[in-house]
Design a protein around this motif. Structure first.
Motif, PDB file in Angstrom:
ATOM      1  N   ASP A   1      19.359  14.720  23.512  1.00  0.00           N
ATOM      2  CA  ASP A   1      20.248  15.534  24.631  1.00  0.00           C
ATOM      3  C   ASP A   1      21.201  15.733  23.442  1.00  0.00           C
ATOM      4  O   ASP A   1      22.856  15.980  23.415  1.00  0.00           O
ATOM      5  N   GLY A   2      21.333  15.244  22.499  1.00  0.00           N
ATOM      6  CA  GLY A   2      22.190  15.643  21.353  1.00  0.00           C
ATOM      7  C   GLY A   2      23.625  14.989  21.359  1.00  0.00           C
ATOM      8  O   GLY A   2      24.831  15.007  20.873  1.00  0.00           O
ATOM      9  N   ILE A   3      23.129  13.409  21.392  1.00  0.00           N
ATOM     10  CA  ILE A   3      24.058  12.029  20.861  1.00  0.00           C
ATOM     11  C   ILE A   3      23.471  12.193  19.658  1.00  0.00           C
ATOM     12  O   ILE A   3      22.412  11.310  19.163  1.00  0.00           O
ATOM     13  N   GLY A   4      24.514  12.422  18.760  1.00  0.00           N
ATOM     14  CA  GLY A   4      24.480  11.768  17.308  1.00  0.00           C
ATOM     15  C   GLY A   4      24.781  10.561  16.796  1.00  0.00           C
ATOM     16  O   GLY A   4      25.841  10.567  17.108  1.00  0.00           O
ATOM     17  N   PHE A   5      23.309  10.191  15.228  1.00  0.00           N
ATOM     18  CA  PHE A   5      24.799   8.684  14.815  1.00  0.00           C
ATOM     19  C   PHE A   5      24.657   9.423  14.189  1.00  0.00           C
ATOM     20  O   PHE A   5      24.225  10.111  12.924  1.00  0.00           O
ATOM     21  N   VAL A   6      26.150   8.315  13.283  1.00  0.00           N
ATOM     22  CA  VAL A   6      26.561   9.301  11.923  1.00  0.00           C
ATOM     23  C   VAL A   6      26.945   8.249  11.169  1.00  0.00           C
ATOM     24  O   VAL A   6      26.968   6.970  11.643  1.00  0.00           O
ATOM     25  N   GLY A   7      27.302   7.677   9.677  1.00  0.00           N
ATOM     26  CA  GLY A   7      26.703   6.513   8.519  1.00  0.00           C
ATOM     27  C   GLY A   7      27.816   6.781   8.123  1.00  0.00           C
ATOM     28  O   GLY A   7      28.462   8.571   8.209  1.00  0.00           O
ATOM     29  N   LEU A   8      29.519   6.216   8.333  1.00  0.00           N
ATOM     30  CA  LEU A   8      30.117   7.090   7.476  1.00  0.00           C
ATOM     31  C   LEU A   8      30.408   6.423   6.185  1.00  0.00           C
ATOM     32  O   LEU A   8      29.681   5.184   5.787  1.00  0.00           O
ATOM     33  N   GLY A   9      30.102   7.291   5.412  1.00  0.00           N
ATOM     34  CA  GLY A   9      30.350   7.714   3.842  1.00  0.00           C
ATOM     35  C   GLY A   9      28.858   8.042   3.345  1.00  0.00           C
ATOM     36  O   GLY A   9      28.342   9.092   4.292  1.00  0.00           O
ATOM     37  N   THR A  10      28.562   8.258   1.621  1.00  0.00           N
ATOM     38  CA  THR A  10      27.288   9.106   1.215  1.00  0.00           C
ATOM     39  C   THR A  10      27.025   8.221   0.367  1.00  0.00           C
ATOM     40  O   THR A  10      25.394   8.877   0.905  1.00  0.00           O
ATOM     41  N   LEU A  11      26.645   7.156   0.685  1.00  0.00           N
ATOM     42  CA  LEU A  11      26.372   6.301  -0.380  1.00  0.00           C
ATOM     43  C   LEU A  11      26.419   4.653   0.165  1.00  0.00           C
ATOM     44  O   LEU A  11      27.512   4.534   0.473  1.00  0.00           O
ATOM     45  N   ALA A  12      25.811   3.834  -0.288  1.00  0.00           N
ATOM     46  CA  ALA A  12      25.865   2.057   0.491  1.00  0.00           C
ATOM     47  C   ALA A  12      26.247   2.268   1.859  1.00  0.00           C
ATOM     48  O   ALA A  12      27.691   1.779   2.176  1.00  0.00           O
ATOM     49  N   ILE A  13      26.178   3.226   2.512  1.00  0.00           N
ATOM     50  CA  ILE A  13      26.223   3.136   4.101  1.00  0.00           C
ATOM     51  C   ILE A  13      26.502   1.596   4.735  1.00  0.00           C
ATOM     52  O   ILE A  13      25.002   1.068   4.993  1.00  0.00           O
ATOM     53  N   SER A  14      27.348   1.882   5.423  1.00  0.00           N
ATOM     54  CA  SER A  14      27.185  -0.200   6.309  1.00  0.00           C
ATOM     55  C   SER A  14      27.613   0.639   7.553  1.00  0.00           C
ATOM     56  O   SER A  14      27.569  -1.205   8.004  1.00  0.00           O
ATOM     57  N   SER A  15      27.652   1.163   8.228  1.00  0.00           N
ATOM     58  CA  SER A  15      28.995   1.483   9.798  1.00  0.00           C
ATOM     59  C   SER A  15      28.546   2.680  10.042  1.00  0.00           C
ATOM     60  O   SER A  15      28.779   3.657   8.997  1.00  0.00           O
ATOM     61  N   GLY A  16      28.953   3.118  11.476  1.00  0.00           N
ATOM     62  CA  GLY A  16      28.651   4.376  11.846  1.00  0.00           C
ATOM     63  C   GLY A  16      29.487   4.235  12.859  1.00  0.00           C
ATOM     64  O   GLY A  16      29.907   3.580  13.811  1.00  0.00           O
ATOM     65  N   ARG A  17      29.004   5.506  13.339  1.00  0.00           N
ATOM     66  CA  ARG A  17      29.961   6.402  14.748  1.00  0.00           C
ATOM     67  C   ARG A  17      29.011   6.800  15.460  1.00  0.00           C
ATOM     68  O   ARG A  17      27.766   7.319  15.564  1.00  0.00           O
TER      69      ARG A  17
END
Length: 492
Positions: free
Chosen positions: A410-426
């Motif tokens: 359905d086009g709901i995208g999950f984003v990791g904040l940062g590029t390395l050592a990602i620890s959180s998302g939106r």
């Protein structure tokens, strides 16, 4: 801010001060506590100690419900206990502290028992916390290891967890003289676990009965294949191997037998002839779309095959935003030469970046060029999501440096904040181009529980199971990124 965001913020509160001045003495009276809100599981809760500082030093506590016990266990400690919750619903009560005229309420939340709410589990016990999840959400796989008495030799234990039942299946041991388990790379919904062999190359396949085998080398290839992903029915596997011509190719297996090599694009990500090749990385749950990554210097360009079963050509993910460039660079002698680079959608070793039907693919839109000194490369990236049906890319600039890690049909995208050592998302709606909140807010809204941290890396096609990763830092500064998952309750 939405209700769930307020609740999460409140749960993270760590200290609060309630104070007043009495009319008679004019002295400050207060109650200071280490937590103003706490949450208990539905069953088997341990007592919770809350630090209390009060003036006057004599203070009292009173629970506002019969299922909560609040006891002053020493001059500066309040101990809270709760009974098991058999109501089938979340419940709340207050504990009221009084010191003279000062009053402080502590909010007590208790979840229903595990058979009434979604379960939150982690893979922290696996080696490095690393785990893989089957595409349909049935199994979690990884391994554990034991150092033998000689202090130099390891034994390894493949571990498969049945998400539906919470059953933990352990096989082995496997002595390092046979295989050195390096990383779990894939698991099917039939419970076939693939683990990379760090000693011999290739992968070991371990089934639910503990039978183990090495995936053999296809004819004409020079390296054992690396399986990376499976369709939900287990029919198709995707991976790669080095061919006799020196290039790596994306490969597909059917029912455990090597099926075919997928075609290459006419040129690599920056427009040159291939010299290393493409690594097959992932496949949609229905088996219809495969994707891979180029692996040449800074390339990491994403390639996909939407009609691979009928000989369809390779295409670049984000072809509408893929721009090849030639810039004038300087070598160490100050001489000018042509430097080839490109802007476009990239992905590294991620294996779950595709939606169940292959309609969407997640990645990162990276800009790539030369720094001002014309000698060093300069890059930046933001999350991006590509629609394979419309062949258009949604570039998400809302979060700064970020990574697209998963997307639904359905086009709901999950984003990791940062590029390395990602620890959180939106979470992001690619259709309306709006933010849907943090990972914790989205999980609370859809599954009804609060998770402490992390970001989503995949969902089961029916949306009942969510998988992700979180940061776990040790006292010595070592970081690792165990997996977590949220699943429906186990029926009793």
């Amino acid at each position: 801010m939405r209700k769930n965001a307020k609740l999460i913020a409140a749960l993270l509160a760590c200290a609060s001060l309630a104070g007043c001045r009495t009319g008679e003495e004019g002295r400050l009276q207060y109650v200071n506590v280490s937590q103003v809100m706490c949450s208990f599981p539905g069953e088997g809760s341990e007592p919770l100690a809350i630090a209390v500082e009060a003036l006057p030093t004599e203070w009292s506590a009173e629970a506002g419900a019969s299922w909560v016990q609040a006891e002053r266990t020493d001059a500066n400690t309040l101990t809270v206990r709760v009974e098991d919750n058999d109501t089938g619903a979340e419940r709340r009560a207050d504990v009221t502290l009084r010191a003279g005229a000062a009053v402080r309420d502590i909010a007590i939340h208790q979840l229903p028992a595990d058979n009434g709410i979604a379960r939150y589990r982690t893979t922290s016990s696996f080696d490095n916390g690393t785990a893989v999840f089957s595409p349909g959400g049935r199994y979690v796989g990884g391994f554990e290891s034991t150092l033998l008495e000689d202090g130099n030799t390891f034994q390894f234990w493949p571990v498969i967890v049945d998400v539906e039942t919470d059953e933990r299946i352990v096989h082995g041991p496997v002595h390092q003289s046979l295989h050195v388990f390096h990383e779990p790379v894939a698991i099917t919904d039939q419970g076939l676990l693939f683990i990379a062999d760090g000693q011999n190359g290739g992968v070991i396949a371990c089934d639910l009965s503990g039978n183990m085998s090495v995936v053999p080398m296809p004819e004409g290839y020079k390296s054992l294949p690396e399986i990376q992903a499976s369709s939900a029915d287990g029919r198709y596997w995707v991976g790669y191997a080095k061919h006799g011509d020196g290039l790596h190719y994306a490969l597909v297996w059917e029912d455990g037998a090597f099926l075919q090599r997928l075609p290459m694009p006419e040129a690599n990500f920056v427009g040159e002839d291939f010299w290393y090749g493409i690594l097959g990385r992932g496949i949609s749950a229905d088996g219809s779309v495969v994707y891979g990554t180029t692996w040449e210097n800074w390339d990491f360009g994403m390639v996909y095959w939407s009609d691979w079963q009928h000989g369809g050509a390779a295409k670049y993910v984000g072809k509408d935003v893929h721009v090849r460039k030639t810039e004038k660079a300087l070598d160490s002698q100050g001489l000018e030469f042509d430097y080839l680079c490109a802007d476009g959608v990239i992905c590294q070793a991620n294996r779950t970046n595709i939606s169940p039907s292959g309609r969407w693919i997640a990645g990162s839109y990276r800009t790539w060029g030369l720094a001002e000194n014309r000698m060093d490369a300069e890059t930046s990236q933001v999350a991006a999501f590509y629609n394979t049906e419309t062949e258009t890319t949604v570039v998400v600039e809302d979060y700064g440096e970020s990574t697209g890690v998963y997307v639904t049909d359905d086009g709901i995208g999950f984003v990791g904040l940062g590029t390395l050592a990602i620890s959180s998302g939106r979470v992001y709606d690619c259709n309306t181009r709006t933010d849907l909140g943090t990972t914790q807010e989205w999980i609370y809204e859809h599954y009804g529980i609060i998770i402490p941290s992390g970001y989503v890396t995949a969902l089961s096609p029916d949306g009942k199971v969510a998988f992700g990763r979180y940061l776990e830092a040790s006292a010595g500064g070592h970081m690792r990124f165990p997996g977590w998952y949220v699943a429906p309750p186990v029926a009793k």
